[in-house]
Design a protein around this motif. Structure first.
Motif, PDB file in Angstrom:
ATOM      1  N   PHE A 764       0.831  -1.206   0.000  1.00  8.62           N
ATOM      2  CA  PHE A 764       0.000   0.000   0.000  1.00  8.62           C
ATOM      3  C   PHE A 764       0.866   1.258   0.000  1.00  8.62           C
ATOM      4  O   PHE A 764       0.505   2.274  -0.594  1.00  8.62           O
ATOM      5  N   LYS A 765       2.017   1.179   0.645  1.00 12.82           N
ATOM      6  CA  LYS A 765       2.900   2.348   0.684  1.00 12.82           C
ATOM      7  C   LYS A 765       3.458   2.667  -0.698  1.00 12.82           C
ATOM      8  O   LYS A 765       3.528   3.843  -1.084  1.00 12.82           O
ATOM      9  N   LEU A 766       3.808   1.640  -1.468  1.00 11.99           N
ATOM     10  CA  LEU A 766       4.318   1.880  -2.812  1.00 11.99           C
ATOM     11  C   LEU A 766       3.221   2.410  -3.732  1.00 11.99           C
ATOM     12  O   LEU A 766       3.476   3.265  -4.592  1.00 11.99           O
ATOM     13  N   CYS A 767       2.020   1.913  -3.574  1.00 11.96           N
ATOM     14  CA  CYS A 767       0.902   2.440  -4.372  1.00 11.96           C
ATOM     15  C   CYS A 767       0.649   3.911  -4.041  1.00 11.96           C
ATOM     16  O   CYS A 767       0.401   4.733  -4.937  1.00 11.96           O
ATOM     17  N   LEU A 768       0.732   4.243  -2.764  1.00 10.71           N
ATOM     18  CA  LEU A 768       0.553   5.637  -2.362  1.00 10.71           C
ATOM     19  C   LEU A 768       1.677   6.503  -2.913  1.00 10.71           C
ATOM     20  O   LEU A 768       1.444   7.658  -3.323  1.00 10.71           O
ATOM     21  N   LEU A 769       2.886   5.963  -2.968  1.00 15.54           N
ATOM     22  CA  LEU A 769       4.017   6.705  -3.538  1.00 15.54           C
ATOM     23  C   LEU A 769       3.758   7.035  -5.002  1.00 15.54           C
ATOM     24  O   LEU A 769       3.993   8.167  -5.437  1.00 15.54           O
ATOM     25  N   ALA A 770       3.271   6.065  -5.779  1.00 18.84           N
ATOM     26  CA  ALA A 770       2.977   6.314  -7.196  1.00 18.84           C
ATOM     27  C   ALA A 770       1.898   7.386  -7.345  1.00 18.84           C
ATOM     28  O   ALA A 770       1.971   8.246  -8.231  1.00 18.84           O
ATOM     29  N   ALA A 771       0.896   7.356  -6.468  1.00 19.85           N
ATOM     30  CA  ALA A 771      -0.166   8.364  -6.519  1.00 19.85           C
ATOM     31  C   ALA A 771       0.374   9.751  -6.185  1.00 19.85           C
ATOM     32  O   ALA A 771      -0.014  10.757  -6.801  1.00 19.85           O
ATOM     33  N   VAL A 772       1.269   9.842  -5.207  1.00 20.04           N
ATOM     34  CA  VAL A 772       1.860  11.129  -4.828  1.00 20.04           C
ATOM     35  C   VAL A 772       2.710  11.684  -5.963  1.00 20.04           C
ATOM     36  O   VAL A 772       2.708  12.898  -6.233  1.00 20.04           O
TER      37      VAL A 772
END
Length: 842
Positions: A764-772
């Motif tokens: 989930f942290k990597l997905c949030l990074l891509a969104a940011v």
């Protein structure tokens, strides 16, 4: 028809209206002449179209006469003025189109047949299937699959927890019972692949690094997590797109996961995390797609998304219990969507109740059925006694083929005066009431005195000193009488140790390790002022199953000391060397607790009163034939659930690779998975340092921006348009909260933790990074209006991705285990953390 034509000309002609007339008057004669020719040409073309439409209009006019229109008014939205010359007029036109009565009369019957034929031909089929491939998803899957199956059989040795999961697959093949504190679905998928590949289970998984025999289908067993780990990547991509992010952001999230060494390691070997994460993410994707059909309730796609989401999230929970976090996240999304529906005034209260019941029924029945189903398969396959069955109660062991079942298959059922028994601690730690010819020390190190009586302990192994004889106080002989004297609920008995012939005793002396409890001993008469207190009352906890009689195996009892009214209890504390490191037995005034529950396991009748003959009988284990009953599936399931929830089998204290949740943020400590016995090749569980630290930074940036936007909006400063703000909040609700619910509970877990427990939260942290990253590009392009800076930003992201690829390649030798390392590199791997390793190698 003329009225309709006039109306269309008046509305559509570019020369109509006052302004048009004024512009015509201003034209020169030459211009007027050209425009007149164009108008005549357009009128001729229009007249041809009107003639072609006459048949169609006749049918429409018939509908108007039947009450479907007024037949006079012009259409509110007229059709186009002209049509391409190569287009044939459609047999159906809008209902508002008027028709000539004359034409209608001539063509009525013909049009009826034509209309009915067209209705039949244009009706959709009852079942229509279409196949559409997403090229991006397919490409991501192929790339991910290649990285996972490359040299899949290497190394051909036991890697980390393959020691456990490979062993479980072998036990499935041999139908041998094993105990594991996690649900069995993931292990069953591995076992299924092994079964299809022809594995018979005849390989001993004894320690990490042991080479596999040729009979072990390593590639087939590793293919299961590799396949699910590959499916995870396009699922993540589609999840990002479903959250409203661009295809580029979805592709970036998949890229980060594909080229992370830790994710690769967990989805390449016989481990559970790849399977767990796929089921969790796919379930969330189905729940998000469920939102699309808000206006199409109870349709086939609506039900499909809801049912698939519930099944996938339930499967996630059936792989590992930590999957409950993903299940709760999906349930939270569903609950929030329903709460938004409550505010929709177009949805009635009855409809709301229907939606609530449907969601509740689906999300309760399907995961529960899946959970019970996988345990039904588990218990149906594992019907033979195995190495872990002593963790289970005696009744459970008796239902297995071999083992305890073989021991007690011919033993008597009713406990009577003269019965020789072993008393087993029913719940918690497996041990048996035990005594030996050794006494408590006169004084303990803290200065307290003891009774100096014969020690009574709880011993974790089968031993001849575990045998006791049941005696009624009023009968002197220790042999079974004729007729038998059965022991019933509430009877007073004495319990005599089989080999030393000393009775179980309790008195007002503080226990060795639990001073607040009373000491339990086998009574020795020292001719001092300490009389024997050896009477115990039998308290049957499930007397309704045995008609009030004490039965071997199935009866659960408490032994209440008559003099003190305290219960015989397993304290859980370990005695020092003078007690041979066995566990302490005490009495406790609190009766209603699980450590005071016991049951008879082995049982036989005493036939001689001679002590030497009795000892010989104990050693020879003579039995009397008696038929036994099996437990039902539900009894087995409830007991297994209890043991799984409260048995701390996985808690390995002081493990050299254990880590804390705070260590996971900075990748402080990895785990050595495998080291070759013949070379320096090895495998380490190490993440991609660039993505790992970037993910932590992205999490901080998201929280900082969210608080900034929130404070600014409170001051009526709207930095983002409403749709951009809603999208920012939406992906934060799913990805940010998803990270939180998969990470913070580990601060409350009282067990040994490893880095691989962080993997779901890391996803989930990597997905949030891509969104940011995508949001940063949006701010530069839309808010700052700086296209050149946006291109520089994209270039920087590209350079960052190149760095990720480099680090992935850099650590590939210790991810795949295919390359020999130098001695210095081995020492760096073994004794230094990830940062030291990088510095040393460079």
């Amino acid at each position: 028809m003329d009225a309709g034509v006039r109306n269309r000309k008046n509305k559509s002609s570019p020369k109509a209206g006052k302004n048009s007339k004024e512009s015509i008057e201003d034209l020169t004669p030459a211009e007027n002449h050209v425009m007149l020719k164009q108008s005549i040409k357009q009128l001729k073309h229009l007249n041809e179209n009107i003639n072609r439409d006459s048949v169609c209009c006749a049918g429409v006019n018939e509908e108007l006469r039947d009450g479907k229109g007024d037949g006079e008014s012009a259409p509110d939205t007229p059709p186009p003025e002209t049509a391409p010359e190569d287009t044939v007029a459609s047999p159906t036109v809008p209902k508002e189109m008027p028709a000539s009565p004359k034409t209608s009369t001539q063509k009525s019957s013909t049009h009826k047949k034509s209309k009915n034929a067209n209705k039949t031909s244009s009706a959709p089929p009852p079942l229509e299937l279409s196949l559409r491939l997403d090229g991006m998803s397919v490409s991501i899957f192929v790339l991910s699959f290649i990285t996972r199956i490359w040299k899949l059989e290497t190394p051909r040795g036991i890697v980390f927890d393959e020691l456990h999961y490979g062993k479980y697959a072998g036990l499935y093949m041999q139908n041998t019972f094993f105990f594991d504190s996690q649900p069995p679905l993931g292990k069953q998928l591995i076992a299924l692949a092994a079964y299809i590949a022809g594995f018979d289970g005849n390989f001993k998984f004894d320690r990490i690094g042991t080479p596999y025999d040729p009979i072990v289908p390593v590639s087939a067993m590793r293919m299961v997590p590799a396949f699910f780990g590959s499916l995870l990547m396009p699922t993540v991509y589609n999840l990002m797109v479903e959250l409203g992010l661009s295809h580029y952001a979805g592709g970036l999230a998949a890229f980060l996961l594909i080229f992370d060494n830790a994710v690769l390691a967990q989805s390449r070997f016989i481990l559970m995390e790849g399977i767990l994460m796929f089921f969790g993410v796919f379930g969330l994707l189905c729940i998000l797609k469920f939102r699309r059909f808000y206006r199409q309730p109870y349709s086939l796609p609506w039900f499909a998304c809801l049912i698939l989401g519930a099944a996938s999230l339930g499967a996630c929970f059936c792989v590992r219990y930590f999957g409950i976090f993903t299940f709760l996240l999906g349930l939270g999304i569903l609950t929030r969507d329903f709460w938004m529906m409550v505010g929709d005034r177009l949805v009635s209260e009855r409809q709301l109740l229907g939606h609530l019941l449907t969601r509740a029924v689906v999300f309760i029945t399907i995961p529960l059925a899946l959970y019970i189903g996988c345990f039904y398969v588990h218990l149906s396959l594992l019907y033979k006694a195995g190495p872990n069955d002593n963790i289970m109660t005696s009744a459970f062991q008796a239902s297995l083929e071999g083992g305890l079942a073989a021991i007690i298959s011919n033993q008597p059922v009713k406990v009577v005066h003269g019965s020789q028994i072993t008393l087993r601690h029913t719940h918690g730690r497996t041990c048996w009431l035990h005594s030996h010819d050794a006494v408590y020390p006169v004084k303990y190190p803290d200065g307290r005195g003891s009774s100096h009586q014969q020690q009574v302990t709880c011993y974790s192994y089968k031993d001849v000193n575990n045998w006791w004889i049941i005696k009624k106080p009023e009968i002197e002989e220790l042999v079974v009488t004729e007729p038998h004297e059965p022991i019933k609920h509430g009877d007073i008995i004495q319990i005599v140790h089989g080999l030393t012939s000393r009775a179980l005793n309790a008195h007002d002396v503080a226990a060795a390790m639990s001073p607040h409890n009373q000491e339990v001993a086998a009574y020795i008469d020292y001719n001092v002022s300490m009389p024997a207190q050896t009477h115990w009352r039998v308290d049957l906890l499930n007397s309704e199953l045995t008609d009030g009689y004490w039965h071997a195996v199935e009866s659960q009892i408490r032994l209440i000391h008559v003099n003190s009214s305290q219960a015989l209890k397993f304290s859980g504390r370990q005695l020092p060397d003078w007690g041979f490191r066995q566990h302490e037995i005490v009495t406790d005034k609190v009766l209603d607790q699980e450590d005071t529950i016991w049951n008879v396991e082995e049982h036989r009748y005493t036939r001689t009163d001679d002590k030497k003959e009795r000892e010989k009988d104990i050693l020879q284990s003579e039995m009397i034939p008696m038929e036994r009953k099996n437990l039902t599936f539900w009894n087995k399931l409830f007991e297994l659930q209890y043991k799984m929830l409260f048995n701390n089998q996985e808690n390995v204290a002081g493990h050299m690779y254990a880590s804390e949740p705070l260590d996971w943020l900075s990748l402080k400590r990895g785990v050595a998975y495998w080291i070759s016995a013949n070379s320096n090749a090895q495998i380490h569980f190490i993440g991609n340092v660039v993505t790992w630290l970037s993910g932590t930074l992205g999490l901080i940036v998201y929280i900082g921006l969210f608080l900034f936007y929130l404070l600014r909006r409170q001051r009526a400063c709207y930095d983002l348009p409403e749709d951009a703000w809603n999208k920012y909040c939406t992906f934060g609700e799913v990805l940010g909260i998803g990270y939180a619910v998969h990470y913070f509970p580990y601060f409350l877990v009282d067990r040994t933790l490893f880095l691989h427990h962080y993997m779901p939260a890391y996803l989930f942290k990597l997905c949030l990074l891509a969104a940011v990253i995508e949001h940063g590009h949006y701010l530069i392009r839309e808010n700052l209006k700086a296209p050149r800076l946006a291109k520089v930003y994209v270039g920087a992201v590209g350079a960052w991705m190149v760095a990720i690829l480099y680090v992935f390649w850099f650590f590939a030798p210790v991810t795949y285990g295919t390359t020999d390392l130098t001695a210095d590199e081995v020492m760096s791997m073994a004794w230094r953390d990830t940062w030291d390793l990088i510095i040393h190698k460079q």
